[in-house]
Design a protein around this motif. Structure first.
Motif, short mmCIF file in Angstrom:
data_model
loop_
_atom_site.label_atom_id
_atom_site.label_comp_id
_atom_site.label_asym_id
_atom_site.label_seq_id
_atom_site.Cartn_x
_atom_site.Cartn_y
_atom_site.Cartn_z
N PHE A 130 39.37 42.04 21.23
CA PHE A 130 39.68 41.11 22.08
C PHE A 130 41.19 40.60 20.94
CE2 PHE A 130 40.78 36.75 20.39
CZ PHE A 130 40.39 35.30 22.13
N GLU A 131 41.45 40.99 19.94
CA GLU A 131 42.97 41.13 18.92
C GLU A 131 44.17 41.30 19.38
OE1 GLU A 131 44.60 42.40 14.97
OE2 GLU A 131 42.48 41.82 14.98
N VAL A 132 43.76 42.86 20.38
CA VAL A 132 44.95 43.40 21.37
C VAL A 132 44.85 42.59 22.71
CG1 VAL A 132 45.59 45.50 22.96
CG2 VAL A 132 44.49 45.80 20.00
N PHE A 133 43.70 42.25 23.99
CA PHE A 133 43.84 41.76 24.39
C PHE A 133 44.66 40.66 24.27
CE2 PHE A 133 42.52 37.73 26.83
CZ PHE A 133 42.27 38.40 28.75
N ALA A 134 44.85 39.23 22.97
CA ALA A 134 45.19 37.79 22.89
C ALA A 134 46.76 38.37 22.59
CB ALA A 134 44.03 37.61 21.67
N ILE A 194 59.18 54.28 29.34
CA ILE A 194 57.56 54.79 28.63
C ILE A 194 57.69 54.26 27.17
CG2 ILE A 194 55.89 56.41 28.12
CD1 ILE A 194 56.68 57.67 31.40
N ARG A 195 59.09 55.28 26.53
CA ARG A 195 58.79 55.31 24.98
C ARG A 195 58.91 53.76 24.86
NH1 ARG A 195 63.99 57.15 21.37
NH2 ARG A 195 63.15 56.26 19.26
N PHE A 196 59.48 52.57 25.16
CA PHE A 196 59.64 51.85 24.25
C PHE A 196 58.67 50.42 24.74
CE2 PHE A 196 64.15 53.45 24.48
CZ PHE A 196 64.30 53.26 22.54
N GLY A 197 58.13 51.07 25.65
CA GLY A 197 57.21 49.68 25.97
C GLY A 197 55.79 50.75 24.77
N PHE A 198 55.43 51.52 25.01
CA PHE A 198 54.19 52.46 23.96
C PHE A 198 54.57 51.82 23.14
CE2 PHE A 198 52.56 54.18 27.84
CZ PHE A 198 51.45 54.67 27.48
N ALA A 199 56.01 52.34 22.27
CA ALA A 199 56.10 51.63 20.69
C ALA A 199 56.83 50.19 20.37
CB ALA A 199 58.05 52.21 20.68
N ARG A 200 57.40 49.40 21.16
CA ARG A 200 56.88 48.19 20.98
C ARG A 200 55.10 47.35 21.58
NH1 ARG A 200 60.13 47.08 17.48
NH2 ARG A 200 60.11 49.77 17.77
N GLY A 201 54.31 47.90 22.30
CA GLY A 201 52.97 47.51 22.57
C GLY A 201 52.49 47.87 20.96
N ILE A 202 52.30 49.22 20.68
CA ILE A 202 51.98 49.42 19.56
C ILE A 202 52.09 48.70 18.48
CG2 ILE A 202 51.45 51.66 18.10
CD1 ILE A 202 51.93 53.25 20.53
N PHE A 203 54.00 48.61 18.07
CA PHE A 203 54.12 48.17 17.45
C PHE A 203 53.78 45.94 17.07
CE2 PHE A 203 57.38 45.05 15.29
CZ PHE A 203 57.63 45.64 14.09
N SER A 204 53.42 45.50 18.27
CA SER A 204 52.83 44.43 18.24
C SER A 204 51.00 44.22 17.98
CB SER A 204 53.38 43.88 19.87
OG SER A 204 52.95 43.02 19.96
N ASN A 205 50.68 44.76 18.88
CA ASN A 205 49.54 45.34 17.79
C ASN A 205 48.80 45.44 17.32
OD1 ASN A 205 48.23 47.58 19.61
ND2 ASN A 205 49.21 46.44 21.58
N GLU A 206 49.23 46.53 16.68
CA GLU A 206 49.18 47.24 15.21
C GLU A 206 47.80 48.85 16.16
OE1 GLU A 206 49.04 45.54 12.10
OE2 GLU A 206 50.77 44.55 12.29
N ALA A 207 47.49 48.79 16.76
CA ALA A 207 46.34 49.01 17.00
C ALA A 207 46.08 51.06 17.03
CB ALA A 207 46.31 49.05 19.02
N GLY A 208 45.09 51.21 15.62
CA GLY A 208 46.22 52.68 15.14
C GLY A 208 46.07 53.11 14.23
N LEU A 209 47.55 51.51 13.51
CA LEU A 209 48.24 51.70 12.35
C LEU A 209 47.02 51.82 11.24
CD1 LEU A 209 51.32 50.06 13.51
CD2 LEU A 209 51.00 52.07 13.66
N GLY A 210 45.99 50.87 11.88
CA GLY A 210 45.01 50.93 10.65
C GLY A 210 45.15 49.37 9.49
N SER A 211 46.35 49.13 9.99
CA SER A 211 46.14 47.36 8.96
C SER A 211 45.67 46.85 9.72
CB SER A 211 47.45 47.18 9.05
OG SER A 211 47.82 47.03 10.66
N ALA A 212 45.28 46.70 10.69
CA ALA A 212 44.18 45.14 11.10
C ALA A 212 42.19 45.59 10.30
CB ALA A 212 44.16 45.33 12.45
#
Length: 466
Positions: A306-310, A267-285
């Motif tokens: 669509f960005e997160v999906f792709a 759970i931890r690394f799946g969530f963390a790496r997913g967020i690190f990849s798509n940056e949803a919630g980080l505020g950069s995109a």
């Protein structure tokens, strides 16, 4: 001194990317999913019509900004860096195959987090002489009414742009170029800095033009090779999916039975790496999306979905399946080496070279995207000071060179921590402005509103947008 700094950062990183933060990411995505009536599912046709369905009409730059597609390409440039190739392998190394399932869950709800932050970025953006500009700092100040949150976010974004958005990517480029061409690291860093400098000197319009070409080309090339691997290993796909689902909710022994992947690790690394990849919630995109000459905030928000999906549900998933079907997952490889070994095991030596090429160009695209994020954040902190932007660009290019020739274990750790810290003020602002997201979405959908949670929405005061 360095050991002490590493220990401090390790402790901070454990908090930043700990269970509480990951739960907050998930809770935010669930909140926006429920509040919009499972928008990413119930309006899936509308989403694709307003994204891929508009490519023929809205790809060119607009008078007041860049096109919605160019904004998404610029955002994807900052997103689809090293994380898509090394992040998935790292997640599987630390959390097992089950981490991929939790990465999917993270991405599913993360779609609505990204939708909300993009919508708000367009809703509260400003207009300057060269077009639109905005981002979380503007909806924090104008929407939430907190200049403090905006300044904190902007400072963290500038720092992250030099670390995770630059030095770590440049380091990955130099290592890949050394393996492919035996280039010395300093030469790779110099060439990277020159290439980036030629792009960022032209501002957002040149950045958008370059990323509009790079991202589709790179993505299709990488996906084509991944699909070829899966066709050749089609008989192993059912086993791969079974391993992902069975490992998601039950402990699985690691290679040799020495250790085991726990459900908590998955759970931890799946969530963390997913967020690190798509940056949803980080505020950069959202900083890139704010520059789009979009017809409606919700319309641009769909590009965020669509960005997160792709990024995650397509590119990251295919990477994971290639690793699982190639048989290299338990052979001691880590990071990009695991992904390269997976492609090489099926396609031969050129498969590994393709991964190295993809890594180089994805990393270049990420540096380009993050340069824009850093510039916009600095512009917010010191508006109307062109000298500050010039100095930032010079420092940014110097970091490209330094990143290529320096061992970056500590920089990776600090950059990861800074990246996570950006999320705290952003998620707080998103939740504070959730009624704006709901009402803007409702406005866009009229007269075809189909909300599953009307009672909760009726509690929101019916007032005009601030």
């Amino acid at each position: 001194m360095l050991e002490w700094l590493e220990q401090v950062n390790e402790s901070a990183n454990g908090v930043v990317w700990g269970p509480v933060t990951l739960f907050l990411f998930l809770a935010t995505g669930i909140w926006f999913t429920l509040g919009t009536g499972w928008f990413q599912l119930s309006k899936i046709g509308l989403i694709f019509r307003n994204t891929l369905g508009t490519l023929g009409k809205n790809r060119r730059q607009k008078k007041d900004g860049i096109s919605p597609f160019q904004a998404m390409s610029t955002a994807l440039a900052g997103t689809m860096g090293v994380g898509n190739i090394t992040g998935i392998a790292t997640a599987m190394t630390l959390g097992g195959a089950g981490s991929i399932f939790w990465m999917w869950i993270s991405a599913f709800f993360g779609m609505m987090t990204k939708y909300a932050e993009v919508l708000l970025a367009v809703r509260y953006r400003q207009k300057g002489a060269t077009g639109y500009f905005g981002g979380p700092m503007y909806y924090m100040e104008k929407g939430v009414g907190s200049k403090t949150l905006a300044v904190i976010f902007s400072c963290l974004c500038v720092a992250a742009s030099l670390g995770v958005g630059n030095m770590t990517q440049s380091n990955a480029i130099s290592l890949a170029a050394n393996q492919l061409f035996s280039f010395p690291c300093w030469l790779s860093g110099l060439l990277t800095a020159l290439a980036i400098g030629l792009v960022i000197i032209g501002g957002i319009r040149r950045i958008a033009t370059v990323t509009e070409f790079m991202i589709p080309f790179l993505s299709l090339g990488y996906l084509g090779c991944a699909i070829l691997v899966l066709i050749l290993r089609a008989d192993r796909l059912p086993e791969a999916f079974h391993l992902i689902f069975s490992s998601a909710c039950s402990p699985v022994s690691a290679a040799g039975g020495v250790a085991g992947y726990t459900v908590a690790q998955a759970i931890r690394f799946g969530f963390a790496r997913g967020i690190f990849s798509n940056e949803a919630g980080l505020g950069s995109a959202p900083i890139a999306h704010a520059a789009a000459d979009s017809t409606h905030p919700a319309a641009q928000g769909m590009w965020g979905i669509f960005e997160v999906f792709a990024d995650t549900l397509v590119v990251c998933t295919l990477t994971a399946l290639v690793i699982l079907t190639s048989g290299v997952a338990d052979q001691g490889f880590t990071g990009a080496g695991m992904t390269a070994a997976a492609f090489s095991a099926v396609l031969g030596p050129w498969g590994g070279k393709m991964v190295s090429f993809s890594l180089i160009f994805f990393a270049v695209a990420a540096i380009i995207g993050w340069s824009f994020y850093g510039e916009q954040s600095l512009s917010y902190l010191v508006p109307h000071r062109k000298n500050a932007i010039l100095i930032y660009r010079l420092v940014f290019l110097l970091c490209c060179l330094l990143g290529a020739v320096t061992k970056l274990d500590l920089v990776w750790g600090i950059a990861d921590t800074l990246n996570g810290l950006m999320a705290a003020p952003n998620l707080l602002a998103l939740l504070t402005l959730s009624d704006v997201v709901f009402r803007t979405t409702k406005d866009f959908l009229q007269p075809e509103q189909r909300f599953f949670f009307k009672k909760s929405l009726n509690r929101i005061k019916d007032k005009s947008l601030p």
